[in-house]
Write a protein that holds these residues in place. Sequence first.
Motif, PDB file in Angstrom:
ATOM      1  N   VAL A  36       5.972   4.662  -7.659  1.00  7.40           N
ATOM      2  CA  VAL A  36       6.233   4.196  -6.296  1.00  7.40           C
ATOM      3  C   VAL A  36       5.674   5.190  -5.279  1.00  7.40           C
ATOM      4  O   VAL A  36       5.076   4.797  -4.274  1.00  7.40           O
ATOM      5  N   ALA A  37       5.850   6.482  -5.549  1.00  7.44           N
ATOM      6  CA  ALA A  37       5.333   7.498  -4.634  1.00  7.44           C
ATOM      7  C   ALA A  37       3.820   7.399  -4.499  1.00  7.44           C
ATOM      8  O   ALA A  37       3.269   7.510  -3.397  1.00  7.44           O
ATOM      9  N   ASP A  38       3.140   7.185  -5.616  1.00  4.34           N
ATOM     10  CA  ASP A  38       1.684   7.065  -5.584  1.00  4.34           C
ATOM     11  C   ASP A  38       1.251   5.853  -4.769  1.00  4.34           C
ATOM     12  O   ASP A  38       0.335   5.931  -3.940  1.00  4.34           O
ATOM     13  N   VAL A  39       1.907   4.727  -5.026  1.00  6.47           N
ATOM     14  CA  VAL A  39       1.512   3.490  -4.361  1.00  6.47           C
ATOM     15  C   VAL A  39       1.740   3.573  -2.849  1.00  6.47           C
ATOM     16  O   VAL A  39       0.921   3.089  -2.052  1.00  6.47           O
ATOM     17  N   LEU A  40       2.842   4.198  -2.447  1.00  9.47           N
ATOM     18  CA  LEU A  40       3.202   4.237  -1.031  1.00  9.47           C
ATOM     19  C   LEU A  40       2.634   5.438  -0.285  1.00  9.47           C
ATOM     20  O   LEU A  40       2.791   5.544   0.929  1.00  9.47           O
ATOM     21  N   GLY A  41       2.005   6.365  -0.987  1.00 12.26           N
ATOM     22  CA  GLY A  41       1.487   7.550  -0.319  1.00 12.26           C
ATOM     23  C   GLY A  41       2.588   8.455   0.188  1.00 12.26           C
ATOM     24  O   GLY A  41       2.484   9.043   1.275  1.00 12.26           O
ATOM     25  N   ALA A  42       3.652   8.600  -0.597  1.00 13.95           N
ATOM     26  CA  ALA A  42       4.808   9.380  -0.155  1.00 13.95           C
ATOM     27  C   ALA A  42       4.507  10.869  -0.062  1.00 13.95           C
ATOM     28  O   ALA A  42       5.027  11.562   0.826  1.00 13.95           O
ATOM     29  N   GLU A  43       3.678  11.392  -0.966  1.00 17.06           N
ATOM     30  CA  GLU A  43       3.489  12.839  -1.013  1.00 17.06           C
ATOM     31  C   GLU A  43       2.887  13.407   0.270  1.00 17.06           C
ATOM     32  O   GLU A  43       3.422  14.383   0.825  1.00 17.06           O
ATOM     33  N   PRO A  44       1.801  12.855   0.807  1.00 13.73           N
ATOM     34  CA  PRO A  44       1.280  13.418   2.067  1.00 13.73           C
ATOM     35  C   PRO A  44       2.249  13.247   3.234  1.00 13.73           C
ATOM     36  O   PRO A  44       2.321  14.112   4.108  1.00 13.73           O
TER      37      PRO A  44
END
Length: 394
Positions: free
Chosen positions: A289-297
């Motif tokens: 989910v983090a990858d798909v939503l771009g949570a890390e940046p």
Amino acid sequence: MSHTRHTPHEGAPLRIAVVPDSFKGSAWAVDAAAAMEQGARAAFAGSGTPVEVDALPFADGGEGTLDALLGAWGTDARTADTTDALGRPVRARYGLSPDGRTGVIEAAEANGLPLVSDVPPRPLEATTRGIGPLAAALLDAGAEEILLCIGGSATTDGGAGLLTALGARLLDADGAELPDGGGALTALERLDLSGLDPRARTVRWRIACDVTNPLAGPKGAAAVFGPQKGATPDDVRTLDAGLNRLADVLARAAGTDVREIPGTGAAGGLPAPLVALLGAETVPGSRLVADVLGAEPLLARADLVLTGEGSFDGQSLSGKVVDAVRRLTPANTPVVVIAGSVSVPPERLRDAGITAAFSIARGPASLEHLREEVLPAITETALHCCRLFARRTF
């Protein structure tokens, strides 16, 4: 994972990231995020501190992931006619990203336990076939990637039903097609993949999977999860034998022994044929989910992070949303948890890198009352949390 913390320049706005899970049974993640954002903005109103709030509904790859992704994407759920785990007609939801490239399926929309809770369990017959029309709808829409969230299944058929729905044929020694269900897999002799939808091989499959159970054996799909789906000890032996047989046939067809791959026992073995034949990847749900939503940046540039869920307990720090948010956030950025209930001791919060955790309960109240007031309570709690930071220099 190392991070470089974002430091605002003089006069730059304070950036707050709001990244909650759903409050199970009370509020969807998109509504919880909106409530936290409202509280955060109210806390800094009139403070002279410019604020930017990034709200991102989140999920751990299990129940609620479809709604979290739809909320973050700003798209509506689509529906398709399909069948439940016992072959009865149902209308199930699925999602598609705004650019049409990424589709998401919650398998339980078609093979979930709640859909068949009105009848006695039939673990030998339960099938994943109903997931097929959802996948076909995404392929028809031109999706290049399918995210498959597999929690809550009623099935232990090793994904055989889904494989059949995609055009494969599972045959016995006489060349007859097998009936649906994991119980029939003991008679499996070979796969006929000539009718398999070619698009199923070219689309990228990513499966949200947070367990490492193998397909078969004492820690496999049937032995560990079968009893939760109504399987008796005799049923478990039959299902396990069928899954071993499936593994043998898949090994002949693809040259890969899925019994050696951790996680193929999830959801009754659903990932097994997708991994062996279609190159599917299994990914921890919150990471996917983090990858798909771009949570890390988004989290990397935040000065303050608010996250939360319905019950913040020991499991929350073992791969759930709060754990993922903390791991993706720079170590010296404050992370505050807002939850319906909090049962994590302060020393564990410190060890996990959580700055603080607050319950939305304003005092003694029934669960029913808390559910009725959940969104205003989330807003109020977020407001109080953020006021602690309103005059702080970041």
